[in-house]
Write a protein that holds these residues in place. Structure first.
Motif: not given
Ligand code: 9W4
Length: 425
Positions: A135-164
């Motif tokens: 969320f911090s990357v997306h909301n505050k540092h969109p300039e980083l998005v292009d060089t980020i290949v991907g991410g991983t998420e550990e929890t149910t809550t986090g996965v739920h939010r990311l799917r949304a």
């Protein structure tokens, strides 16, 4: 506080030796990650990758971090919960040269400051527990998005939010849902929560479980784990449920099943593991036996209505760590553990290292998959991806190997027999 700009901010660097010993202890209990560390130290699949991580700074997480580093990654880390950071572990990681920004009890501004510090590394991979870093990357540092290949998420809550987020087209890079691996959630919930909940109850009370009426509210994965372990310790386990299939399973697994109204009168120890509020309320407290012990291991701290308990009791005092005695007007006493918060995290150390071994092996393998995807020139869609079934089996097999256990394999004839739909039955 010990601070070195752009490098670390931790409570007290002099705790490093204590932290190292904790980490070494966890390493001795996490054979799968250690095997992966040895394997990938040779091939360096993460060389050239910068990982920002935001995940509980515990001895087990330190084993994951050291493994990511051994595979070639440059790593920068913050905690994902103000209360879960172990200051000794953080000190050891800082002293050993990791970029780490985490201390126990930091406030909300400090929490986000720490995340910001980890982003200075300009990550090309992110690793989350609860999605705050993404969320911090997306909301505050969109300039980083292009060089980020991907991410991983550990929890149910986090996965739920990311799917949304992905459904809304707002997710800007692919994320692997580590939580949904069978070797993660099933083992965490059943065996991790099962043992650590009893551990928390015992640390907060030192009570004997054998012969006690042990009431578990909820027979989902966590409730089942707790019930199974309590039974193993000789308790008489009673289950309360709202879902007919779960209640039926509990019955067929040898548990007594009844309504909370009835269980309240019989129970010596109560554990809520439902995920909903108001499971134990005023009328239940009023019918409980003198000396009843109550705690929660579900997702929220509202499963036990503490307001009701405060209303109907005249006196309360802290008897020992994580154990408060409430006195009813007629003199009966009720003991509430960890203020109704998660007993296994507040009074014990969460999942045993052996369980985290598999969760974090999934994290590690997922980071390697993302780097592999990048190196092969592929670009995945900006979606949430499941862990492939083969990875689950590979990690379970590695765990069995490290336990010295061998299992049978299907012969080609058996596979052919299973796949043959022409032979009839
Ligand atoms: N820990 C946590 C959270 C809140 C909390 C006030 C004093 C989760 C997963 C893993 O959330 C975690 N509040 C506390 S202690 C405490 C601890 N209080 C409340 O009164 C106490 C948390 C993952 N994990 C394991 O389970 C084992 N190793 C891991 O990395 C860790 C921590």
């Amino acid at each position: 506080m010990d601070y070195k700009e752009g490098q670390y901010k931790v409570r007290d660097l002099s705790l490093a030796d204590e932290g190292r010993m904790r980490i070494e202890w966890a390493e001795s209990r996490m054979p799968v990650l250690m095997a992966l560390r040895r394997k990938y130290a040779e091939t360096q699949p993460l060389k050239g990758y910068r990982i920002a991580g935001c995940l509980h700074v515990t001895k087990e997480t330190a084993v994951l971090i050291r493994t990511l580093q051994a595979a070639g990654a440059e790593v920068s880390w913050s905690g994902c919960n103000p209360l879960s950071t172990n200051d000794a572990v953080a000190a050891a990681l800082a002293a050993d040269g990791l970029q780490i920004f985490a201390w126990h009890g930091l406030n909300v501004e400090e929490f986000y400051w720490c995340i910001e510090q980890t982003l200075l590394i300009k990550p090309n991979l992110t690793l989350d527990d609860g999605a705050d870093l993404i969320f911090s990357v997306h909301n505050k540092h969109p300039e980083l998005v292009d060089t980020i290949v991907g991410g991983t998420e550990e929890t149910t809550t986090g996965v739920h939010r990311l799917r949304a987020m992905a459904d809304d087209g707002a997710l800007k890079y692919p994320v692997i849902a580590v939580n949904d691996a069978e070797t993660k959630w099933d083992f965490d919930n059943v065996y991790g929560t099962g043992q650590s909940t009893l551990d928390g109850i015992i640390r907060a009370t030192s009570v004997m479980l054998a012969g006690k009426n042990f009431v578990v509210a909820g027979y989902g994965h966590c409730g089942k784990g707790v019930a199974m372990r309590a039974k193993g310790m000789g308790a008489n386990v009673i289950i309360t449920e709202v879902k007919p299939t779960a209640a039926l399973k509990a019955t067929l697994e040898g548990m007594r099943v009844m309504e909370m109204d009835d269980a309240a009168k019989l129970g010596d120890i109560f554990v809520t593991a439902t995920g909903v509020k108001d499971v134990i309320t005023r009328s239940h407290f009023e019918s409980m036996k003198d000396g009843a012990i109550i705690c929660n291991t579900g997702h929220y701290d509202c499963e036990i209505n503490i307001g009701d308990l405060e209303t109907i009791t005249s006196n309360k005092r802290t008897i020992r760590d994580n154990n408060e005695e409430y006195v009813m007007p007629d003199g009966r006493k009720i003991y509430l553990l960890a203020q109704g918060r998660l007993i296994n995290l507040s009074a014990a150390e969460g999942h045993p290292s052996e369980v985290m071994d598999m969760s974090f092996a999934n994290q590690f393998m997922s980071q390697i998959r993302l780097a592999g995807m990048d190196k092969s020139g592929d670009r995945w869609e900006n979606k949430v991806y499941d862990i492939p079934a083969e990875q689950d089996q590979e990690i379970a097999r590695l765990k069995l190997d490290t336990m010295g256990l061998n299992i049978d394999e299907l012969t080609p004839e058996q596979v052919e027999y299973m796949d043959d739909y022409s032979a009839g039955t």
